[in-house]
Design a protein around this motif. Structure first.
Motif, mmCIF file in Angstrom:
data_model
loop_
_atom_site.group_PDB
_atom_site.id
_atom_site.type_symbol
_atom_site.label_atom_id
_atom_site.label_comp_id
_atom_site.label_asym_id
_atom_site.label_seq_id
_atom_site.Cartn_x
_atom_site.Cartn_y
_atom_site.Cartn_z
ATOM 1 N N MET A 1 -26.994 -9.961 -43.019
ATOM 2 C CA MET A 1 -26.202 -8.941 -42.390
ATOM 3 C C MET A 1 -24.769 -9.039 -42.904
ATOM 4 O O MET A 1 -24.217 -10.115 -43.003
ATOM 5 C CB MET A 1 -26.248 -9.160 -40.878
ATOM 6 N N SER A 2 -24.180 -7.887 -43.258
ATOM 7 C CA SER A 2 -22.832 -7.897 -43.814
ATOM 8 C C SER A 2 -21.789 -7.896 -42.704
ATOM 9 O O SER A 2 -22.051 -7.497 -41.571
ATOM 10 C CB SER A 2 -22.633 -6.698 -44.731
ATOM 11 N N ASN A 3 -20.655 -8.345 -43.081
ATOM 12 C CA ASN A 3 -19.535 -8.394 -42.160
ATOM 13 C C ASN A 3 -19.026 -6.965 -41.908
ATOM 14 O O ASN A 3 -18.720 -6.238 -42.853
ATOM 15 C CB ASN A 3 -18.443 -9.266 -42.781
ATOM 16 N N PRO A 4 -18.895 -6.529 -40.658
ATOM 17 C CA PRO A 4 -18.431 -5.164 -40.377
ATOM 18 C C PRO A 4 -16.998 -4.929 -40.845
ATOM 19 O O PRO A 4 -16.609 -3.802 -41.138
ATOM 20 C CB PRO A 4 -18.561 -5.022 -38.863
ATOM 21 N N TRP A 5 -16.208 -5.982 -40.950
ATOM 22 C CA TRP A 5 -14.823 -5.831 -41.413
ATOM 23 C C TRP A 5 -14.782 -5.465 -42.892
ATOM 24 O O TRP A 5 -13.933 -4.678 -43.318
ATOM 25 C CB TRP A 5 -14.028 -7.116 -41.159
ATOM 26 N N ILE A 6 -15.683 -6.004 -43.664
ATOM 27 C CA ILE A 6 -15.737 -5.684 -45.092
ATOM 28 C C ILE A 6 -16.146 -4.220 -45.278
ATOM 29 O O ILE A 6 -15.567 -3.492 -46.080
ATOM 30 C CB ILE A 6 -16.684 -6.645 -45.839
ATOM 31 N N THR A 7 -17.133 -3.809 -44.513
ATOM 32 C CA THR A 7 -17.571 -2.416 -44.573
ATOM 33 C C THR A 7 -16.443 -1.485 -44.169
ATOM 34 O O THR A 7 -16.190 -0.462 -44.825
ATOM 35 C CB THR A 7 -18.799 -2.195 -43.659
ATOM 36 N N LEU A 8 -15.759 -1.828 -43.098
ATOM 37 C CA LEU A 8 -14.623 -1.023 -42.633
ATOM 38 C C LEU A 8 -13.516 -0.988 -43.679
ATOM 39 O O LEU A 8 -12.918 0.074 -43.928
ATOM 40 C CB LEU A 8 -14.098 -1.578 -41.308
#
Length: 179
Positions: free
Chosen positions: A1-8
């Protein structure tokens, strides 16, 4: 699962890039409009000088009225085409119309100028020339047209660059025409 901060962060960077690309295209389109305002001013000044020249020729060339009339009609075509471009300076079809009207005017002026020596008939009538002011107006208009075309070319090249063309398509930017 990817970090939501990176996606944001990635989404934010892409959004800022998209806004910057759109703003760049708007700025370039505004530059075309600014350059056309100069072209329009130069056309109006040249048209006034042409009207003066034609007025000075009218009493001298009674039998050459068709050539005078063709120059006057070509001036009217340029005026109407200029108004169309003024309404939307980046419209390619309007720019093509103005370019064709300018070519028609140049041909009509050439035909009139070529008739002047034969219309003289006698030694007392010398060929009236448009004068230095008309020649200066022509060269100034050519320079303004060149500046407009350079702005248009830069804008059109920016529209074709990847990934800017994606933004251009999304926001309805279209290629501009040259004069």
């Amino acid at each position: 699962m990817s970090n939501p901060w990176i996606t944001l962060l990635v989404v934010a960077l892409l959004s800022f890039w998209a806004v910057g690309a759109r703003n760049r295209l708007v700025s370039m389109r505004n530059e075309i409009t600014r350059c056309f305002a100069t072209v329009q001013t130069q056309i109006e000044q040249r048209q006034a000088l042409l009207a003066q020249w034609l007025d000075s020729l009218t009493p001298l060339l009674g039998d050459q009225a068709p050539e005078l009339g063709s120059v006057q009609a070509a001036c009217q075509q340029v005026r109407v085409a200029c108004e169309h471009v003024c309404a939307k300076p980046t419209a390619a079809q309007a720019a093509t119309s103005l370019r064709m009207a300018e070519e028609t005017l140049a041909a009509a002026r050439y035909r009139l100028a070529s008739k002047l020596p034969t219309a003289a008939g006698n030694a007392s009538l010398t060929q009236p020339s448009p004068g230095e002011s008309l020649a200066t107006a022509d060269s100034t208009l050519a320079f303004a047209r060149h500046q407009f075309n350079m702005s248009t070319q830069a804008y059109n090249e920016a529209l074709m660059q990847f990934p800017t063309w994606v933004i251009a398509g999304l926001f309805g930017f279209r290629a501009a025409g040259t004069l």
